[in-house]
Design a protein around this motif. Sequence first.
Motif, PDB file in Angstrom:
ATOM      1  N   THR A  87       0.836  -1.205   0.000  1.00  0.00           N
ATOM      2  CA  THR A  87       0.000   0.000   0.000  1.00  0.00           C
ATOM      3  C   THR A  87       0.872   1.257   0.000  1.00  0.00           C
ATOM      4  OG1 THR A  87      -0.068   0.186   2.413  1.00  0.00           O
ATOM      5  CG2 THR A  87      -1.758  -1.221   1.356  1.00  0.00           C
ATOM      6  N   ARG A  88       0.251   2.377  -0.306  1.00  0.00           N
ATOM      7  CA  ARG A  88       0.952   3.670  -0.232  1.00  0.00           C
ATOM      8  C   ARG A  88       1.545   3.877   1.157  1.00  0.00           C
ATOM      9  NH1 ARG A  88      -0.657   7.480  -4.405  1.00  0.00           N
ATOM     10  NH2 ARG A  88      -2.468   6.651  -5.490  1.00  0.00           N
ATOM     11  N   GLU A  89       0.751   3.535   2.168  1.00  0.00           N
ATOM     12  CA  GLU A  89       1.194   3.753   3.542  1.00  0.00           C
ATOM     13  C   GLU A  89       2.411   2.887   3.866  1.00  0.00           C
ATOM     14  OE1 GLU A  89      -1.995   3.125   2.582  1.00  0.00           O
ATOM     15  OE2 GLU A  89      -2.886   5.092   2.961  1.00  0.00           O
ATOM     16  N   GLU A  90       2.400   1.633   3.418  1.00  0.00           N
ATOM     17  CA  GLU A  90       3.551   0.757   3.663  1.00  0.00           C
ATOM     18  C   GLU A  90       4.786   1.281   2.945  1.00  0.00           C
ATOM     19  OE1 GLU A  90       1.421  -3.586   4.297  1.00  0.00           O
ATOM     20  OE2 GLU A  90       1.676  -2.822   2.245  1.00  0.00           O
ATOM     21  N   ALA A  91       4.616   1.709   1.703  1.00  0.00           N
ATOM     22  CA  ALA A  91       5.753   2.256   0.956  1.00  0.00           C
ATOM     23  C   ALA A  91       6.285   3.508   1.643  1.00  0.00           C
ATOM     24  CB  ALA A  91       5.351   2.558  -0.483  1.00  0.00           C
ATOM     25  N   ALA A  92       5.387   4.387   2.052  1.00  0.00           N
ATOM     26  CA  ALA A  92       5.809   5.621   2.714  1.00  0.00           C
ATOM     27  C   ALA A  92       6.581   5.317   3.996  1.00  0.00           C
ATOM     28  CB  ALA A  92       4.597   6.506   3.012  1.00  0.00           C
ATOM     29  N   GLU A  93       6.096   4.367   4.786  1.00  0.00           N
ATOM     30  CA  GLU A  93       6.791   4.034   6.036  1.00  0.00           C
ATOM     31  C   GLU A  93       8.145   3.395   5.783  1.00  0.00           C
ATOM     32  OE1 GLU A  93       4.539   2.080   9.080  1.00  0.00           O
ATOM     33  OE2 GLU A  93       2.874   3.497   8.875  1.00  0.00           O
ATOM     34  N   ALA A  94       8.223   2.512   4.789  1.00  0.00           N
ATOM     35  CA  ALA A  94       9.517   1.905   4.452  1.00  0.00           C
ATOM     36  C   ALA A  94      10.502   2.981   4.011  1.00  0.00           C
ATOM     37  CB  ALA A  94       9.335   0.853   3.356  1.00  0.00           C
ATOM     38  N   ILE A  95      10.034   3.914   3.202  1.00  0.00           N
ATOM     39  CA  ILE A  95      10.886   5.023   2.752  1.00  0.00           C
ATOM     40  C   ILE A  95      11.260   5.912   3.934  1.00  0.00           C
ATOM     41  CG2 ILE A  95      10.924   7.113   1.329  1.00  0.00           C
ATOM     42  CD1 ILE A  95       9.087   5.456  -0.665  1.00  0.00           C
ATOM     43  N   GLY A  96      10.330   6.105   4.858  1.00  0.00           N
ATOM     44  CA  GLY A  96      10.612   6.912   6.042  1.00  0.00           C
ATOM     45  C   GLY A  96      11.768   6.372   6.866  1.00  0.00           C
ATOM     46  N   VAL A  97      11.894   5.062   6.944  1.00  0.00           N
ATOM     47  CA  VAL A  97      13.005   4.462   7.680  1.00  0.00           C
ATOM     48  C   VAL A  97      14.333   4.839   7.036  1.00  0.00           C
ATOM     49  CG1 VAL A  97      14.075   2.277   8.404  1.00  0.00           C
ATOM     50  CG2 VAL A  97      11.592   2.578   8.581  1.00  0.00           C
ATOM     51  N   THR A  98      14.338   5.010   5.717  1.00  0.00           N
ATOM     52  CA  THR A  98      15.589   5.368   5.040  1.00  0.00           C
ATOM     53  C   THR A  98      16.093   6.737   5.477  1.00  0.00           C
ATOM     54  OG1 THR A  98      14.607   6.411   3.059  1.00  0.00           O
ATOM     55  CG2 THR A  98      14.918   4.014   3.013  1.00  0.00           C
ATOM     56  N   PHE A  99      15.177   7.622   5.852  1.00  0.00           N
ATOM     57  CA  PHE A  99      15.598   8.941   6.316  1.00  0.00           C
ATOM     58  C   PHE A  99      16.449   8.810   7.575  1.00  0.00           C
ATOM     59  CE2 PHE A  99      12.051  11.821   4.411  1.00  0.00           C
ATOM     60  CZ  PHE A  99      12.191  11.199   3.184  1.00  0.00           C
ATOM     61  N   LEU A 100      16.032   7.906   8.465  1.00  0.00           N
ATOM     62  CA  LEU A 100      16.795   7.663   9.690  1.00  0.00           C
ATOM     63  C   LEU A 100      18.160   7.072   9.354  1.00  0.00           C
ATOM     64  CD1 LEU A 100      17.181   7.198  12.775  1.00  0.00           C
ATOM     65  CD2 LEU A 100      16.073   4.977  12.409  1.00  0.00           C
ATOM     66  N   MET A 101      18.169   6.093   8.456  1.00  0.00           N
ATOM     67  CA  MET A 101      19.385   5.341   8.196  1.00  0.00           C
ATOM     68  C   MET A 101      20.362   6.042   7.259  1.00  0.00           C
ATOM     69  SD  MET A 101      18.877   2.901  10.251  1.00  0.00           S
ATOM     70  CE  MET A 101      20.263   1.857   9.861  1.00  0.00           C
ATOM     71  N   LYS A 102      19.853   6.909   6.382  1.00  0.00           N
ATOM     72  CA  LYS A 102      20.724   7.548   5.380  1.00  0.00           C
ATOM     73  C   LYS A 102      20.772   9.065   5.506  1.00  0.00           C
ATOM     74  CE  LYS A 102      23.283   7.222   1.602  1.00  0.00           C
ATOM     75  NZ  LYS A 102      24.546   6.532   1.541  1.00  0.00           N
ATOM     76  N   GLY A 103      19.803   9.649   6.164  1.00  0.00           N
ATOM     77  CA  GLY A 103      19.798  11.094   6.341  1.00  0.00           C
ATOM     78  C   GLY A 103      19.390  11.854   5.095  1.00  0.00           C
ATOM     79  N   GLY A 104      20.025  12.983   4.877  1.00  0.00           N
ATOM     80  CA  GLY A 104      19.668  13.905   3.795  1.00  0.00           C
ATOM     81  C   GLY A 104      19.560  13.293   2.414  1.00  0.00           C
ATOM     82  N   PRO A 105      20.513  12.461   1.977  1.00  0.00           N
ATOM     83  CA  PRO A 105      20.379  11.878   0.639  1.00  0.00           C
ATOM     84  C   PRO A 105      19.078  11.094   0.446  1.00  0.00           C
ATOM     85  CG  PRO A 105      22.636  11.654   1.370  1.00  0.00           C
ATOM     86  CD  PRO A 105      21.836  12.164   2.559  1.00  0.00           C
ATOM     87  N   ALA A 106      18.598  10.458   1.500  1.00  0.00           N
ATOM     88  CA  ALA A 106      17.341   9.716   1.382  1.00  0.00           C
ATOM     89  C   ALA A 106      16.157  10.657   1.184  1.00  0.00           C
ATOM     90  CB  ALA A 106      17.122   8.829   2.603  1.00  0.00           C
TER      91      ALA A 106
END
Length: 136
Positions: free
Chosen positions: A85-104
Motif C-alpha cells: 500500500t501507499r502507507e507501507e511504501a511511505a513508512e519503508a521510505i521513512g526508515v531510510t531517512f533515519l538510516m541515510k539522512g539527507g540523501p534519502a
Amino acid sequence: MTTTTPAHGSHGQEVLHELSPLHRELRRAIPDVYQGFGELHRAAFTPGALGVRTKELIALAIGVVEGCDGCIASHAQAAVRAGATREEAAEAIGVTFLMKGGPATIHGPRAYAAFCSFLEDTVADDAAGAPPAERG
C-alpha cells in the motif's frame, strides 16, 4: 486519512523503459552472469518467514539508500504487484531517512512517486478490466 497523490516525474516506468534495451544488450554479452543473478533474485524473493511484499519494500528502501533509480523503479513496481500500500511504501521510505539522512530525502520522494505511479497504473488497469498478464 486523506491521501494526496504526488506529482510524478520520470522515476518509474520511464526509468524501466530506458534501462530495458541496455539490459538486453548486456545480457547478450554476459548471459551466464545474468542467469546467475536471476537465480539469486528468485531465491531472495521466495516467500519464507518474510513475504514477497515485505521483501520488495526492503529492496525499495535499499534502492533509496543506494540512490539507485533503476532499483527504485523496479522494486516500486514489484512492491505494487506484491500488494503493498501507499502507507507501507511511505513508512519503508521513512526508515531510510533515519538510516541515510539527507540523501534519502532526495531519493525517497522519487521512490514514493514511482510507487504511486505504478499503483495508479494498476488501479486504472483494474478499472478497465485488463487481465493481469497485460498489466505493468
